[in-house]
Design a protein around this motif. Structure first.
Motif, PDB file in Angstrom:
ATOM      1  N   GLY A  67      20.954  41.121  31.271  1.00 25.42           N
ATOM      2  CA  GLY A  67      21.307  39.734  31.503  1.00 25.42           C
ATOM      3  C   GLY A  67      22.576  39.286  30.797  1.00 25.42           C
ATOM      4  N   LYS A  68      23.332  40.243  30.262  1.00 28.15           N
ATOM      5  CA  LYS A  68      24.546  39.938  29.516  1.00 28.15           C
ATOM      6  C   LYS A  68      25.721  40.735  30.080  1.00 28.15           C
ATOM      7  N   VAL A  69      26.888  40.109  30.166  1.00 22.91           N
ATOM      8  CA  VAL A  69      28.085  40.816  30.630  1.00 22.91           C
ATOM      9  C   VAL A  69      28.543  41.744  29.505  1.00 22.91           C
ATOM     10  N   THR A  70      28.574  43.032  29.809  1.00 23.46           N
ATOM     11  CA  THR A  70      28.961  44.018  28.800  1.00 23.46           C
ATOM     12  C   THR A  70      30.365  44.566  29.020  1.00 23.46           C
ATOM     13  N   ASP A  71      30.916  44.362  30.225  1.00 19.06           N
ATOM     14  CA  ASP A  71      32.265  44.837  30.488  1.00 19.06           C
ATOM     15  C   ASP A  71      32.863  44.051  31.649  1.00 19.06           C
ATOM     16  N   VAL A  72      34.167  43.877  31.597  1.00 20.12           N
ATOM     17  CA  VAL A  72      34.923  43.274  32.689  1.00 20.12           C
ATOM     18  C   VAL A  72      36.114  44.189  32.944  1.00 20.12           C
ATOM     19  N   THR A  73      36.259  44.618  34.182  1.00 18.25           N
ATOM     20  CA  THR A  73      37.338  45.523  34.558  1.00 18.25           C
ATOM     21  C   THR A  73      38.185  44.878  35.643  1.00 18.25           C
ATOM     22  N   ALA A  74      39.477  44.901  35.475  1.00 19.61           N
ATOM     23  CA  ALA A  74      40.389  44.407  36.511  1.00 19.61           C
ATOM     24  C   ALA A  74      40.588  45.524  37.528  1.00 19.61           C
ATOM     25  N   LEU A  75      40.110  45.310  38.740  1.00 14.63           N
ATOM     26  CA  LEU A  75      40.258  46.305  39.797  1.00 14.63           C
ATOM     27  C   LEU A  75      41.617  46.213  40.477  1.00 14.63           C
ATOM     28  N   THR A  76      42.034  44.989  40.745  1.00 12.89           N
ATOM     29  CA  THR A  76      43.299  44.744  41.430  1.00 12.89           C
ATOM     30  C   THR A  76      44.020  43.622  40.714  1.00 12.89           C
ATOM     31  N   TYR A  77      45.321  43.797  40.534  1.00 12.18           N
ATOM     32  CA  TYR A  77      46.131  42.775  39.883  1.00 12.18           C
ATOM     33  C   TYR A  77      47.590  43.007  40.248  1.00 12.18           C
ATOM     34  N   PRO A  78      48.425  41.983  40.129  1.00 15.71           N
ATOM     35  CA  PRO A  78      49.840  42.141  40.486  1.00 15.71           C
ATOM     36  C   PRO A  78      50.518  43.189  39.613  1.00 15.71           C
ATOM     37  N   ALA A  79      51.178  44.134  40.252  1.00 20.64           N
ATOM     38  CA  ALA A  79      51.900  45.179  39.525  1.00 20.64           C
ATOM     39  C   ALA A  79      53.088  45.665  40.337  1.00 20.64           C
ATOM     40  N   GLY A  80      53.698  44.750  41.090  1.00 22.68           N
ATOM     41  CA  GLY A  80      54.767  45.123  42.005  1.00 22.68           C
ATOM     42  C   GLY A  80      56.105  45.410  41.353  1.00 22.68           C
ATOM     43  N   ASN A  81      56.279  44.977  40.113  1.00 25.94           N
ATOM     44  CA  ASN A  81      57.544  45.235  39.437  1.00 25.94           C
ATOM     45  C   ASN A  81      57.301  45.338  37.937  1.00 25.94           C
ATOM     46  N   ARG A  82      58.345  45.643  37.206  1.00 29.09           N
ATOM     47  CA  ARG A  82      58.220  45.848  35.763  1.00 29.09           C
ATOM     48  C   ARG A  82      57.720  44.583  35.054  1.00 29.09           C
ATOM     49  N   ARG A  83      58.177  43.425  35.491  1.00 31.00           N
ATOM     50  CA  ARG A  83      57.761  42.168  34.849  1.00 31.00           C
ATOM     51  C   ARG A  83      56.272  41.930  35.051  1.00 31.00           C
ATOM     52  N   ASP A  84      55.756  42.163  36.258  1.00 31.34           N
ATOM     53  CA  ASP A  84      54.318  42.045  36.508  1.00 31.34           C
ATOM     54  C   ASP A  84      53.543  42.978  35.579  1.00 31.34           C
ATOM     55  N   GLN A  85      54.024  44.181  35.428  1.00 30.85           N
ATOM     56  CA  GLN A  85      53.354  45.156  34.576  1.00 30.85           C
ATOM     57  C   GLN A  85      53.364  44.722  33.114  1.00 30.85           C
ATOM     58  N   GLU A  86      54.481  44.182  32.651  1.00 26.37           N
ATOM     59  CA  GLU A  86      54.568  43.686  31.270  1.00 26.37           C
ATOM     60  C   GLU A  86      53.592  42.540  31.035  1.00 26.37           C
ATOM     61  N   ILE A  87      53.597  41.593  31.959  1.00 26.57           N
ATOM     62  CA  ILE A  87      52.718  40.427  31.825  1.00 26.57           C
ATOM     63  C   ILE A  87      51.261  40.861  31.788  1.00 26.57           C
ATOM     64  N   ASN A  88      50.868  41.695  32.724  1.00 31.41           N
ATOM     65  CA  ASN A  88      49.464  42.079  32.810  1.00 31.41           C
ATOM     66  C   ASN A  88      49.031  43.055  31.724  1.00 31.41           C
ATOM     67  N   ALA A  89      49.975  43.768  31.133  1.00 36.83           N
ATOM     68  CA  ALA A  89      49.627  44.657  30.029  1.00 36.83           C
ATOM     69  C   ALA A  89      49.112  43.860  28.827  1.00 36.83           C
ATOM     70  N   TYR A  90      49.616  42.641  28.631  1.00 36.90           N
ATOM     71  CA  TYR A  90      49.099  41.830  27.521  1.00 36.90           C
ATOM     72  C   TYR A  90      48.078  40.811  27.990  1.00 36.90           C
ATOM     73  N   ALA A  91      48.154  40.365  29.245  1.00 33.94           N
ATOM     74  CA  ALA A  91      47.246  39.310  29.709  1.00 33.94           C
ATOM     75  C   ALA A  91      45.840  39.831  30.011  1.00 33.94           C
ATOM     76  N   LEU A  92      45.721  40.946  30.690  1.00 29.77           N
ATOM     77  CA  LEU A  92      44.407  41.422  31.111  1.00 29.77           C
ATOM     78  C   LEU A  92      43.467  41.748  29.945  1.00 29.77           C
ATOM     79  N   PRO A  93      43.931  42.406  28.888  1.00 25.82           N
ATOM     80  CA  PRO A  93      43.024  42.633  27.756  1.00 25.82           C
ATOM     81  C   PRO A  93      42.562  41.326  27.101  1.00 25.82           C
ATOM     82  N   ARG A  94      43.439  40.338  27.032  1.00 23.15           N
ATOM     83  CA  ARG A  94      43.050  39.045  26.444  1.00 23.15           C
ATOM     84  C   ARG A  94      42.028  38.328  27.321  1.00 23.15           C
TER      85      ARG A  94
END
Length: 136
Positions: free
Chosen positions: A69-96
């Motif tokens: 009954g408790k969330v033990t993990d959250v995984t991003a399956l799909t997210y914007p990664a079309g360019n270097r800036r998207d990758q930079e943003i999501n590298a710090y945003a998704l873990p947070r």
């Protein structure tokens, strides 16, 4: 004659520069997350996929793992990664976003500054996954 040659050379140079310029007008999404963005699930539990949230920069979708009954993990399956800036943003945003979702046990989490669009898509997909798990 000199002016024509100079004009022709500058036109060719301008065209070469124009056609070599790349933009990210079309949002694309990563089909598999980067290892820096997502930690692997631990333990056993049932998984629930959230709906795909279409955002301005690309689709966002998450998967949650629920155990007892408790969330033990959250995984991003799909997210914007079309360019270097998207990758930079999501590298710090998704873990947070993942850390906040696990702490809150809900989709009522703060957006990450600089990744507002991805954060909103993440929360939308997270809420759908929580609803599917009957935790919403």
């Amino acid at each position: 004659m000199r002016r024509i040659i100079l004009w022709l050379a500058s036109t060719v140079a301008a065209l070469v520069l124009l056609f070599s310029y790349r933009t990210s007008t079309g949002p694309t999404a990563a089909s598999s997350p980067q290892s820096a963005a997502v930690a692997p699930a631990t333990g056993t539990g049932k998984t629930f996929d959230g709906s795909v949230a279409a955002t301005r920069w690309g689709d966002v979708q998450v998967r949650i793992t629920v155990d007892g009954g408790k969330v033990t993990d959250v995984t991003a399956l799909t997210y914007p990664a079309g360019n270097r800036r998207d990758q930079e943003i999501n590298a710090y945003a998704l873990p947070r976003l993942r850390t906040e979702a696990l702490a809150a046990q809900s989709a009522d989490i703060d957006s990450v500054s600089g990744a507002t669009v991805t954060s909103e898509g993440y929360k939308e997909s997270l809420q759908a996954a929580l609803d599917a798990a009957d935790l919403g």
